[in-house]
Design a protein around this motif. Structure first.
Motif, PDB file in Angstrom:
ATOM      1  N   GLN A  88     -33.764  15.258 -12.798  1.00  0.00           N
ATOM      2  CA  GLN A  88     -33.101  16.219 -13.356  1.00  0.00           C
ATOM      3  C   GLN A  88     -33.123  16.097 -14.934  1.00  0.00           C
ATOM      4  O   GLN A  88     -32.910  15.069 -15.479  1.00  0.00           O
ATOM      5  CB  GLN A  88     -31.319  16.362 -13.038  1.00  0.00           C
ATOM      6  N   CYS A  92     -30.141  19.913 -17.058  1.00  0.00           N
ATOM      7  CA  CYS A  92     -29.659  19.712 -15.815  1.00  0.00           C
ATOM      8  C   CYS A  92     -31.023  20.428 -14.930  1.00  0.00           C
ATOM      9  O   CYS A  92     -30.971  20.905 -13.747  1.00  0.00           O
ATOM     10  CB  CYS A  92     -28.642  20.450 -15.080  1.00  0.00           C
ATOM     11  N   ARG A  93     -31.977  20.494 -15.593  1.00  0.00           N
ATOM     12  CA  ARG A  93     -33.315  21.420 -14.731  1.00  0.00           C
ATOM     13  C   ARG A  93     -33.805  20.596 -13.918  1.00  0.00           C
ATOM     14  O   ARG A  93     -34.242  19.382 -14.205  1.00  0.00           O
ATOM     15  CB  ARG A  93     -34.374  21.743 -15.944  1.00  0.00           C
ATOM     16  N   PHE A  94     -34.129  20.824 -12.574  1.00  0.00           N
ATOM     17  CA  PHE A  94     -34.663  20.260 -11.412  1.00  0.00           C
ATOM     18  C   PHE A  94     -36.341  20.138 -11.907  1.00  0.00           C
ATOM     19  O   PHE A  94     -37.122  21.179 -12.043  1.00  0.00           O
ATOM     20  CB  PHE A  94     -34.408  20.857 -10.452  1.00  0.00           C
ATOM     21  N   LEU A 187     -29.622  15.580  -5.916  1.00  0.00           N
ATOM     22  CA  LEU A 187     -29.063  16.288  -7.167  1.00  0.00           C
ATOM     23  C   LEU A 187     -27.946  15.798  -7.261  1.00  0.00           C
ATOM     24  O   LEU A 187     -27.049  16.224  -6.514  1.00  0.00           O
ATOM     25  CB  LEU A 187     -29.676  17.595  -7.155  1.00  0.00           C
ATOM     26  N   CYS A 190     -24.847  17.797 -13.198  1.00  0.00           N
ATOM     27  CA  CYS A 190     -25.138  17.260 -14.659  1.00  0.00           C
ATOM     28  C   CYS A 190     -23.913  17.009 -15.626  1.00  0.00           C
ATOM     29  O   CYS A 190     -23.353  17.920 -15.505  1.00  0.00           O
ATOM     30  CB  CYS A 190     -26.111  18.058 -15.433  1.00  0.00           C
TER      31      CYS A 190
END
Length: 192
Positions: A88, A92-94, A187, A190
């Motif tokens: 991440q 918080c972008r995967f 995940l 975040c």
């Protein structure tokens, strides 16, 4: 001397055996087998004589020369795609890194037809649909052996989830190993 008996197909012949009885069918069969064996022995003798005329010892065949091998066996050189890692990034972008750990290059036509499935949990249903590999890797960085590419999926994990990342889901790329194309990264929600 022959005499009839109570048993059909049997006859007495002097003192042929301890009981003096022999089955007529067995006698005929024995005579046929002895004639066949005698014929084989005669054929073998004439075959041996023919070999001696050629200068060969009976039963020995001449060796034929085989041409020497002109090339060594080369293992197939194929790509092998894996999901090297996922994380991440800021916001918080995967993001996922795909890598070609194989010994061969991905052909252009296979690269253009392959796809991936990416999901970051139930809150990202749009990415469950296939993503074309040419969108993940527009520059072709995965094509050569050892090549890799990082792909920002655009997914944001709003809560802890298990992701699904699978490359070449439609098996358009011939690979060394077709069973190592996926990962299930964990995940987290975040903190930033």
């Amino acid at each position: 001397m022959e005499s009839e008996t109570d048993q059909p197909g049997e006859f007495r012949v002097g003192n042929l055996n301890s009981g003096g009885v022999m089955n007529g069918n067995r006698t005929v069969l024995a005579l046929v087998l002895m004639a066949a064996i005698a014929g084989l022995v005669c054929m073998a003798g004439s075959y041996a004589a023919a070999e001696e005329k050629k200068g060969l010892k009976p039963g020995v065949q001449p060796l034929e020369r085989q041409p020497a091998a002109t090339s060594a066996v080369v293992p197939r050189q194929l790509p092998d795609l894996i999901v090297e890692r996922c994380w991440q990034a800021k916001g918080c972008r995967f993001v996922c890194r795909f890598k070609n750990i194989g010994t061969g290059r991905i052909p252009d036509d296979q690269h253009g037809k392959a796809q991936a499935h990416i999901s970051a949990g139930l809150e990202n249903p749009a990415l469950r649909n296939p993503v074309p590999l040419k969108r993940i890797d527009p520059a072709g960085s995965l094509k050569p052996p050892g090549g890799s590419v990082d792909y920002d999926t655009g997914c944001i994990a709003k809560a802890a989830a298990t992701g699904l990342v699978w490359i070449d889901t439609n098996h358009k790329i011939a690979e060394l190993n077709e069973t190592n194309n996926g990962a299930n990264p964990r995940l987290t929600n975040c903190p930033w």
